[in-house]
Design a protein around this motif. Sequence first.
Motif, PDB file in Angstrom:
ATOM      1  N   LEU A 242       0.794  -1.284  -0.063  1.00  0.00           N
ATOM      2  CA  LEU A 242       0.057   0.203   0.043  1.00  0.00           C
ATOM      3  C   LEU A 242       0.921   1.084   0.085  1.00  0.00           C
ATOM      4  CD1 LEU A 242      -2.815   1.481   0.431  1.00  0.00           C
ATOM      5  CD2 LEU A 242      -2.527   1.106   2.781  1.00  0.00           C
ATOM      6  N   LEU A 243       1.785   1.182   0.841  1.00  0.00           N
ATOM      7  CA  LEU A 243       2.701   2.487   0.981  1.00  0.00           C
ATOM      8  C   LEU A 243       3.717   2.512  -0.371  1.00  0.00           C
ATOM      9  CD1 LEU A 243       4.195   2.112   4.570  1.00  0.00           C
ATOM     10  CD2 LEU A 243       2.088   3.336   3.538  1.00  0.00           C
ATOM     11  N   TYR A 244       3.896   1.443  -0.926  1.00  0.00           N
ATOM     12  CA  TYR A 244       4.667   1.524  -2.259  1.00  0.00           C
ATOM     13  C   TYR A 244       4.007   2.163  -3.354  1.00  0.00           C
ATOM     14  CZ  TYR A 244       6.750  -0.104  -6.601  1.00  0.00           C
ATOM     15  OH  TYR A 244       7.468  -0.397  -8.032  1.00  0.00           O
ATOM     16  N   GLN A 245       2.624   1.828  -3.314  1.00  0.00           N
ATOM     17  CA  GLN A 245       1.557   2.155  -4.382  1.00  0.00           C
ATOM     18  C   GLN A 245       1.330   3.788  -3.898  1.00  0.00           C
ATOM     19  OE1 GLN A 245       0.822   0.885  -7.127  1.00  0.00           O
ATOM     20  NE2 GLN A 245       1.708  -1.100  -6.498  1.00  0.00           N
ATOM     21  N   ASN A 259       8.389  10.526   3.422  1.00  0.00           N
ATOM     22  CA  ASN A 259       7.446  11.026   4.044  1.00  0.00           C
ATOM     23  C   ASN A 259       6.498   9.958   4.827  1.00  0.00           C
ATOM     24  OD1 ASN A 259       8.530  13.656   3.627  1.00  0.00           O
ATOM     25  ND2 ASN A 259       7.101  14.107   1.649  1.00  0.00           N
ATOM     26  N   LEU A 260       6.268   8.879   3.878  1.00  0.00           N
ATOM     27  CA  LEU A 260       5.548   7.901   4.697  1.00  0.00           C
ATOM     28  C   LEU A 260       6.302   7.132   5.720  1.00  0.00           C
ATOM     29  CD1 LEU A 260       4.035   6.436   1.380  1.00  0.00           C
ATOM     30  CD2 LEU A 260       2.835   7.621   2.958  1.00  0.00           C
ATOM     31  N   ALA A 261       7.821   6.841   5.735  1.00  0.00           N
ATOM     32  CA  ALA A 261       8.396   6.250   6.438  1.00  0.00           C
ATOM     33  C   ALA A 261       8.413   7.235   7.797  1.00  0.00           C
ATOM     34  CB  ALA A 261       9.821   6.285   6.066  1.00  0.00           C
ATOM     35  N   PHE A 292      13.712   2.620   2.722  1.00  0.00           N
ATOM     36  CA  PHE A 292      14.151   1.537   2.181  1.00  0.00           C
ATOM     37  C   PHE A 292      13.404   0.197   1.501  1.00  0.00           C
ATOM     38  CE2 PHE A 292      16.679  -2.265   1.063  1.00  0.00           C
ATOM     39  CZ  PHE A 292      17.675  -1.812  -0.092  1.00  0.00           C
ATOM     40  N   MET A 293      12.674  -0.228   2.738  1.00  0.00           N
ATOM     41  CA  MET A 293      11.423  -1.043   2.719  1.00  0.00           C
ATOM     42  C   MET A 293      10.359  -0.651   1.698  1.00  0.00           C
ATOM     43  SD  MET A 293      11.245  -2.503   6.596  1.00  0.00           S
ATOM     44  CE  MET A 293      12.474  -2.296   7.788  1.00  0.00           C
ATOM     45  N   ILE A 294       9.785   0.370   1.814  1.00  0.00           N
ATOM     46  CA  ILE A 294       8.920   1.010   1.016  1.00  0.00           C
ATOM     47  C   ILE A 294       9.418   1.000  -0.600  1.00  0.00           C
ATOM     48  CG2 ILE A 294       7.218   2.778   0.299  1.00  0.00           C
ATOM     49  CD1 ILE A 294       7.324   3.476   3.345  1.00  0.00           C
TER      50      ILE A 294
END
Length: 492
Positions: A242-245, A259-261, A292-294
């Motif tokens: 979801l965060l990637y999209q 920003n999401l991180a 990095f994970m995102i």
Amino acid sequence: LLYFFPLSLFFSNAICNFVICNDSSLRSQPIIFNPDFFVEKLRHEKPEVFTELVVSNITRLIDLPGAELAQLMGEEDPKLPGANSTASGFFRSLMSLKRKEKGVVFGSPLTEEGIAQVSQLIEYLHKNLRAEGLFRVPGNSIRQQILKDALNSGSDIDLDSGEFHSNDVATLLKMFLGELPEPLLTHKHFHAHLKIADLTLFDEKGNKTSTPDKERQIEALQLLFLILPAPNRSLLKLLLDLLYQTAKKQDKNKMSAHNLALMFAPHILWPRNVTANDLQENITKLNNGVTFMIKHSQKLFKAPVYIRECARLHYLGSRAHTSKDDLDLLTSSGSKELQPLKSQKRSRLDSCHQEETQQRTEEALKELFHHVHNMPDSAKKKKLIRQFNKYPTALTPGSDVPSSPAPRRTRSRSFSGLIKRKVLGTPVILERKSRDTTPEPVRVSKENVQLLQKCGSPAHMTQAKLKSLEGQKEGSCRRMRAHLLSKDSSSL
């Protein structure tokens, strides 16, 4: 009834349209093979073996001291930042109060039922990724409470009715993650994530640089995610996707991966009951780690190739590659026992070529032994046989070698025969035999015996080399004979 072939496991995300099925309505449906089938099978059926396999490869990539390794394995309680601190800030007290009010979903340990309820929020947000300030702008508290009660009751919610805003749903998702008893990535893995953030490249002189080693970081995260509890891993995959999209739509929602991180690192990675002051030395590492994970979320939930192969071969009863080093070592050394999947065909061809070469060598050696035993009795023959008997691995004359000695050759008693015996020796016999219709095996001379002694084994002397040596000696003997004959004629 569908028959799945093990060969399909070699192809990641492979789709096959060939189906053996009795139902004609299903024959046109594609089948998606799971390349991690044996990995999941090993994890569920033999968790101890699986954990030992994965952790041994994690320690190959990152340095975990004894205490941190014991914490990762669950043998010791994690020692986390701020655990010995007596400070009780407002944030810490507030989060503790929230976790005391446990519901069916919120504040409870993560379960499949809770994931099923929260997945409704994630599915809705996938349809509303363009909202500006998503996950940053808070929603309406009254609507959030109504939605929270509905999720705790276990009922399905019609989020598309328009009653709730996307910011309400996004804030409630963060609230759910923040009220979990421990972070989504668990306390046991906290120190391992700090070490992964320190994986950097080395320069030509072997000195550590500040450039992150992305390949090793991805591999370490793949391994670390494999030993997460199944509910945590399932929800983490849904969340990171979801965060990637969301980050891909940052031109609309103004939310980049970084920003999401910043929004989610406190909920999925920070230890519980800690503040930013407790993590002031590592807060940048943690935030960059979530970023990095995102960015690489589409690669992190695939098991490394050597783990797949090890799990597959574990059930097929063959030798397994226990780490990536085994595959790398195989590529450089060419070992037949550890051939990777991509070079199995080449291995079979090399094996056939070696067998064919060995067979030709054995035939040449056998012919050489026959020739030695057919030689007339002499000191040279006895010396050759003694040389052959020194090497038990070589082919020794067996039952197929005639036991009776060959008849002795008649020797010439003329003056020319004397010259031939004393000076020319074996090459004259070879010259005489070359005029016959039937070829005779090559003779073994004194120089050949010395060469055999230098090589260490008669297996190194092939028939072609013997012929070459005898040809050189024959040329020198012809020149010697011409010189002697010219000298005799001049004296007469």
